[in-house]
Design a protein around this motif. Structure first.
Motif, PDB file in Angstrom:
ATOM      1  N   GLU A  24      10.656 -10.959  -4.255  1.00  0.00           N
ATOM      2  CA  GLU A  24      11.076  -9.739  -4.937  1.00  0.00           C
ATOM      3  C   GLU A  24      11.201  -8.631  -3.900  1.00  0.00           C
ATOM      4  O   GLU A  24      10.290  -8.430  -3.086  1.00  0.00           O
ATOM      5  CB  GLU A  24      10.051  -9.320  -5.984  1.00  0.00           C
ATOM      6  CG  GLU A  24      10.418  -8.037  -6.699  1.00  0.00           C
ATOM      7  CD  GLU A  24       9.359  -7.597  -7.698  1.00  0.00           C
ATOM      8  OE1 GLU A  24       9.579  -6.568  -8.347  1.00  0.00           O
ATOM      9  OE2 GLU A  24       8.329  -8.282  -7.806  1.00  0.00           O
ATOM     10  N   PRO A  25      12.319  -7.922  -3.874  1.00  0.00           N
ATOM     11  CA  PRO A  25      12.480  -6.859  -2.868  1.00  0.00           C
ATOM     12  C   PRO A  25      11.411  -5.785  -3.002  1.00  0.00           C
ATOM     13  O   PRO A  25      11.063  -5.366  -4.106  1.00  0.00           O
ATOM     14  CB  PRO A  25      13.879  -6.294  -3.171  1.00  0.00           C
ATOM     15  CG  PRO A  25      14.573  -7.373  -3.931  1.00  0.00           C
ATOM     16  CD  PRO A  25      13.501  -8.068  -4.720  1.00  0.00           C
ATOM     17  N   VAL A  26      10.887  -5.350  -1.879  1.00  0.00           N
ATOM     18  CA  VAL A  26       9.951  -4.236  -1.831  1.00  0.00           C
ATOM     19  C   VAL A  26      10.551  -3.192  -0.907  1.00  0.00           C
ATOM     20  O   VAL A  26      10.751  -3.449   0.283  1.00  0.00           O
ATOM     21  CB  VAL A  26       8.564  -4.665  -1.310  1.00  0.00           C
ATOM     22  CG1 VAL A  26       7.634  -3.462  -1.207  1.00  0.00           C
ATOM     23  CG2 VAL A  26       7.958  -5.713  -2.238  1.00  0.00           C
ATOM     24  N   PHE A  27      10.879  -2.040  -1.453  1.00  0.00           N
ATOM     25  CA  PHE A  27      11.565  -1.018  -0.678  1.00  0.00           C
ATOM     26  C   PHE A  27      10.630   0.135  -0.359  1.00  0.00           C
ATOM     27  O   PHE A  27       9.715   0.446  -1.112  1.00  0.00           O
ATOM     28  CB  PHE A  27      12.781  -0.486  -1.447  1.00  0.00           C
ATOM     29  CG  PHE A  27      13.787  -1.546  -1.776  1.00  0.00           C
ATOM     30  CD1 PHE A  27      14.636  -2.039  -0.799  1.00  0.00           C
ATOM     31  CD2 PHE A  27      13.882  -2.056  -3.057  1.00  0.00           C
ATOM     32  CE1 PHE A  27      15.570  -3.017  -1.103  1.00  0.00           C
ATOM     33  CE2 PHE A  27      14.817  -3.033  -3.365  1.00  0.00           C
ATOM     34  CZ  PHE A  27      15.657  -3.512  -2.386  1.00  0.00           C
ATOM     35  N   ARG A  28      10.869   0.780   0.761  1.00  0.00           N
ATOM     36  CA  ARG A  28      10.198   2.041   1.059  1.00  0.00           C
ATOM     37  C   ARG A  28      11.284   3.081   1.282  1.00  0.00           C
ATOM     38  O   ARG A  28      12.374   2.769   1.743  1.00  0.00           O
ATOM     39  CB  ARG A  28       9.295   1.919   2.285  1.00  0.00           C
ATOM     40  CG  ARG A  28       9.994   1.430   3.529  1.00  0.00           C
ATOM     41  CD  ARG A  28       9.048   1.438   4.703  1.00  0.00           C
ATOM     42  NE  ARG A  28       9.638   0.755   5.852  1.00  0.00           N
ATOM     43  CZ  ARG A  28       9.137   0.800   7.058  1.00  0.00           C
ATOM     44  NH1 ARG A  28       8.048   1.483   7.288  1.00  0.00           N
ATOM     45  NH2 ARG A  28       9.695   0.153   8.049  1.00  0.00           N
ATOM     46  N   ILE A 131       2.197  -3.030   3.011  1.00  0.00           N
ATOM     47  CA  ILE A 131       1.594  -2.035   3.893  1.00  0.00           C
ATOM     48  C   ILE A 131       2.593  -0.932   4.203  1.00  0.00           C
ATOM     49  O   ILE A 131       2.265   0.268   4.161  1.00  0.00           O
ATOM     50  CB  ILE A 131       1.101  -2.690   5.198  1.00  0.00           C
ATOM     51  CG1 ILE A 131      -0.082  -3.624   4.917  1.00  0.00           C
ATOM     52  CG2 ILE A 131       0.682  -1.630   6.222  1.00  0.00           C
ATOM     53  CD1 ILE A 131      -0.487  -4.470   6.111  1.00  0.00           C
ATOM     54  N   ALA A 132       3.825  -1.309   4.519  1.00  0.00           N
ATOM     55  CA  ALA A 132       4.857  -0.316   4.846  1.00  0.00           C
ATOM     56  C   ALA A 132       5.074   0.663   3.705  1.00  0.00           C
ATOM     57  O   ALA A 132       5.202   1.874   3.905  1.00  0.00           O
ATOM     58  CB  ALA A 132       6.170  -1.030   5.193  1.00  0.00           C
ATOM     59  N   GLN A 133       5.090   0.148   2.496  1.00  0.00           N
ATOM     60  CA  GLN A 133       5.284   1.010   1.332  1.00  0.00           C
ATOM     61  C   GLN A 133       4.060   1.887   1.088  1.00  0.00           C
ATOM     62  O   GLN A 133       4.180   3.079   0.761  1.00  0.00           O
ATOM     63  CB  GLN A 133       5.573   0.151   0.098  1.00  0.00           C
ATOM     64  CG  GLN A 133       6.028   0.932  -1.119  1.00  0.00           C
ATOM     65  CD  GLN A 133       6.340   0.021  -2.284  1.00  0.00           C
ATOM     66  OE1 GLN A 133       5.494  -0.759  -2.708  1.00  0.00           O
ATOM     67  NE2 GLN A 133       7.554   0.102  -2.803  1.00  0.00           N
ATOM     68  N   ASP A 134       2.871   1.307   1.253  1.00  0.00           N
ATOM     69  CA  ASP A 134       1.640   2.067   1.014  1.00  0.00           C
ATOM     70  C   ASP A 134       1.451   3.196   2.016  1.00  0.00           C
ATOM     71  O   ASP A 134       0.885   4.249   1.685  1.00  0.00           O
ATOM     72  CB  ASP A 134       0.429   1.133   1.064  1.00  0.00           C
ATOM     73  CG  ASP A 134       0.195   0.403  -0.253  1.00  0.00           C
ATOM     74  OD1 ASP A 134       0.923   0.693  -1.224  1.00  0.00           O
ATOM     75  OD2 ASP A 134      -0.691  -0.453  -0.305  1.00  0.00           O
ATOM     76  N   ALA A 147      -8.205   6.766  -7.474  1.00  0.00           N
ATOM     77  CA  ALA A 147      -8.249   5.367  -7.043  1.00  0.00           C
ATOM     78  C   ALA A 147      -6.934   4.973  -6.384  1.00  0.00           C
ATOM     79  O   ALA A 147      -5.852   5.326  -6.873  1.00  0.00           O
ATOM     80  CB  ALA A 147      -8.525   4.464  -8.249  1.00  0.00           C
ATOM     81  N   ASN A 148      -7.021   4.267  -5.271  1.00  0.00           N
ATOM     82  CA  ASN A 148      -5.877   3.828  -4.455  1.00  0.00           C
ATOM     83  C   ASN A 148      -5.227   4.964  -3.671  1.00  0.00           C
ATOM     84  O   ASN A 148      -4.187   4.755  -3.039  1.00  0.00           O
ATOM     85  CB  ASN A 148      -4.809   3.130  -5.318  1.00  0.00           C
ATOM     86  CG  ASN A 148      -5.327   1.874  -5.984  1.00  0.00           C
ATOM     87  OD1 ASN A 148      -6.049   1.088  -5.383  1.00  0.00           O
ATOM     88  ND2 ASN A 148      -4.970   1.687  -7.245  1.00  0.00           N
ATOM     89  N   TYR A 149      -5.842   6.164  -3.702  1.00  0.00           N
ATOM     90  CA  TYR A 149      -5.326   7.299  -2.938  1.00  0.00           C
ATOM     91  C   TYR A 149      -6.434   7.989  -2.141  1.00  0.00           C
ATOM     92  O   TYR A 149      -6.276   9.129  -1.718  1.00  0.00           O
ATOM     93  CB  TYR A 149      -4.668   8.324  -3.879  1.00  0.00           C
ATOM     94  CG  TYR A 149      -3.394   7.837  -4.518  1.00  0.00           C
ATOM     95  CD1 TYR A 149      -2.148   8.099  -3.951  1.00  0.00           C
ATOM     96  CD2 TYR A 149      -3.421   7.092  -5.692  1.00  0.00           C
ATOM     97  CE1 TYR A 149      -0.981   7.649  -4.536  1.00  0.00           C
ATOM     98  CE2 TYR A 149      -2.255   6.627  -6.287  1.00  0.00           C
ATOM     99  CZ  TYR A 149      -1.041   6.916  -5.699  1.00  0.00           C
ATOM    100  OH  TYR A 149       0.115   6.466  -6.285  1.00  0.00           O
TER     101      TYR A 149
END
Length: 335
Positions: A24-28, A131-134, A147-149
Motif C-alpha cells: 500500500e503506498p505510503v506518502f509523505r 519512519i519517513a512519514q512520522d 499519545a504518539n506525539y
C-alpha cells in the motif's frame, strides 16, 4: 511484544499463488532535506544563536567626534531539544504458518530466521516509509503530551506559543471553514502574502514555501483549472507539476490532516474552536531540524535472535525542531 506483520490472509483455494507482495503506498508531503534547514550532530540540546537586524545607523556628519551612535541590536538564542526516538519491531515466523508465505521460509535450522525473505523485505519496506512519514508528522505536530506525539515539540506548538507569530496570524472567514472554496483559498493566500512581515516579503521566492492543508491546496488548484482559457484547460488535463502562488511553491501537507485529527494545536485555535484548514508561509532557512543522523529513515538495523527465534527491527535517532525568527513566518487559518 506483538508481531509487526499480522496474518490476514483469507485465501482457501489451494492452487497457484502469486509470488509477490503488493505494498500500500505510503506518502509523505515533503522532503526534510529540501524544505528545511537540517543541523546534524545534535545529541540532545543545541543552542542556536540569532542576531537581529541593525538599521538606522547612517547619520549626517556634522563635526569630528568620538561619540558613537546609540543604535543597537540583540543577539538571542533558541534551543533545539532533540527527542530520543526509537523504532522497535519484531516478527516470529509462526504468524504465517499454514499460508503460502511459509513456502518462502528458509530450511532446516534456519527456518525461524526470516531475514532475506519476502516477509523480511515487507517489514523493512513498511518500516522505512513509516519512519519517513512520522518524521514529518512529529516535526510539525509534536506536542510532548498527546499519545504518539510526545517525542518532541513541533513547529505548530513552538509557533503557537510565540506571541508575535500568533498575533500576526491571518484569519479568513469562510462559509464552511473545513471545506474552503476555490475563491476562499485564493483569498487566504493573498491576504497572508500581503500581511506577511517585510523581512519575509524580501526573501527570494525560491527560498520560501507555502505549506498548505490538503483541502486548501486542492481548492487553490481549482483556480488554476478554470475553463475560460487555454492554459486552464491544459492545467486540467496535465496537472501542474510545481504549484506556485506569486512565485512561491505550495507544498500540500497531508500529514496535517492526521495531526489536526489527533491534536489541538494553538495555531489553529480561534474562539475556542479548533480549525482544520490553513497555511504556513515561511522562509525555508527559518525552519530547522536537529538530529544526530542525516537520514532518520535509514538509521536502523535488522537482526535475528536464535534464542528468541524472532527477527528484530531497531531504529534509533534524535530529532528536534525549532524556528528562528517570527519575522520570517506568516500563518493563515479559516474560521
Amino acid at each position: 511484544m506483538a508481531n509487526v506483520a499480522n496474518n490476514s490472509i483469507a485465501a482457501t483455494y489451494g492452487g497457484a499463488q502469486l509470488n509477490e507482495l503488493f505494498y500500500e503506498p505510503v506518502f509523505r508531503s515533503d522532503d526534510i532535506m529540501r524544505n528545511y534547514r537540517v543541523i546534524p550532530n545534535v545529541k540532545h540540546k543545541m543552542n542556536v544563536y540569532t542576531s537581529a537586524a541593525l538599521t538606522k545607523i547612517v547619520q549626517p556628519y556634522t563635526t569630528c567626534s568620538a561619540t558613537s551612535g546609540s543604535t543597537q541590536f540583540n543577539i538571542d538564542d533558541k534551543v533545539i531539544t532533540a527527542g530520543r526516538c526509537r523504532v522497535a519491531l519484531e516478527q516470529c515466523t509462526d504468524e504465517f504458518f499454514g499460508t503460502y508465505i511459509e513456502e518462502m521460509y528458509r530450511n532446516g535450522a534456519d527456518v525461524m530466521n526470516v531475514e532475506g525473505t519476502q516477509l523480511s523485505d515487507a517489514i523493512v519496506n513498511r518500516a522505512v516509509t513509516g519512519i519517513a512519514q512520522d518524521v514529518v508528522r512529529l516535526a510539525w505536530g509534536g506536542d510532548g503530551a498527546t499519545a504518539n506525539y510526545t517525542a518532541l515539540d513541533g513547529w505548530m506548538k513552538l509557533m503557537g506559543a510565540d506571541a508575535t507569530v500568533l498575533a500576526a496570524r491571518t484569519e479568513f472567514s469562510a462559509v464552511a471553514p473545513t471545506t474552503p472554496t476555490a475563491g476562499e483559498s485564493l483569498s487566504l493566500l493573498r491576504k497572508m502574502y500581503d500581511n506577511a512581515p517585510a523581512a519575509l516579503q524580501q526573501v527570494p521566492a525560491s527560498d520560501k514555501k507555502i505549506f498548505v492543508s490538503p483541502k486548501t491546496y486542492n481548492a487553490y488548484l481549482s483556480n488554476l483549472e478554470g475553463t475560460s482559457a487555454d492554459l486552464a484547460i491544459t492545467n486540467q488535463q496535465d496537472g501542474v507539476l510545481t504549484v506556485k502562488f506569486r512565485g512561491v511553491e505550495l507544498v500540500a501537507m497531508y500529514e496535517w490532516d492526521t495531526i489536526l485529527a489527533d491534536t489541538d494545536p494553538a495555531m489553529f485555535l480561534r474562539g475556542g474552536v479548533n480549525g482544520t484548514e490553513g497555511a504556513c508561509y515561511c522562509a525555508v532557512e527559518n525552519l530547522i531540524i536537529g538530529s544526530d543522523v542525516t537520514d532518520p529513515e535509514g538509521s536502523f538495523k535488522v537482526f535475528y535472535d536464535d534464542l528468541e527465534e524472532k527477527m528484530f527491527f531497531r531504529g534509533y535517532f534524535k530529532l528536534g525542531v525549532q524556528f528562528l525568527y517570527p519575522s520570517l513566518v506568516q500563518w493563515g487559518i479559516f474560521y
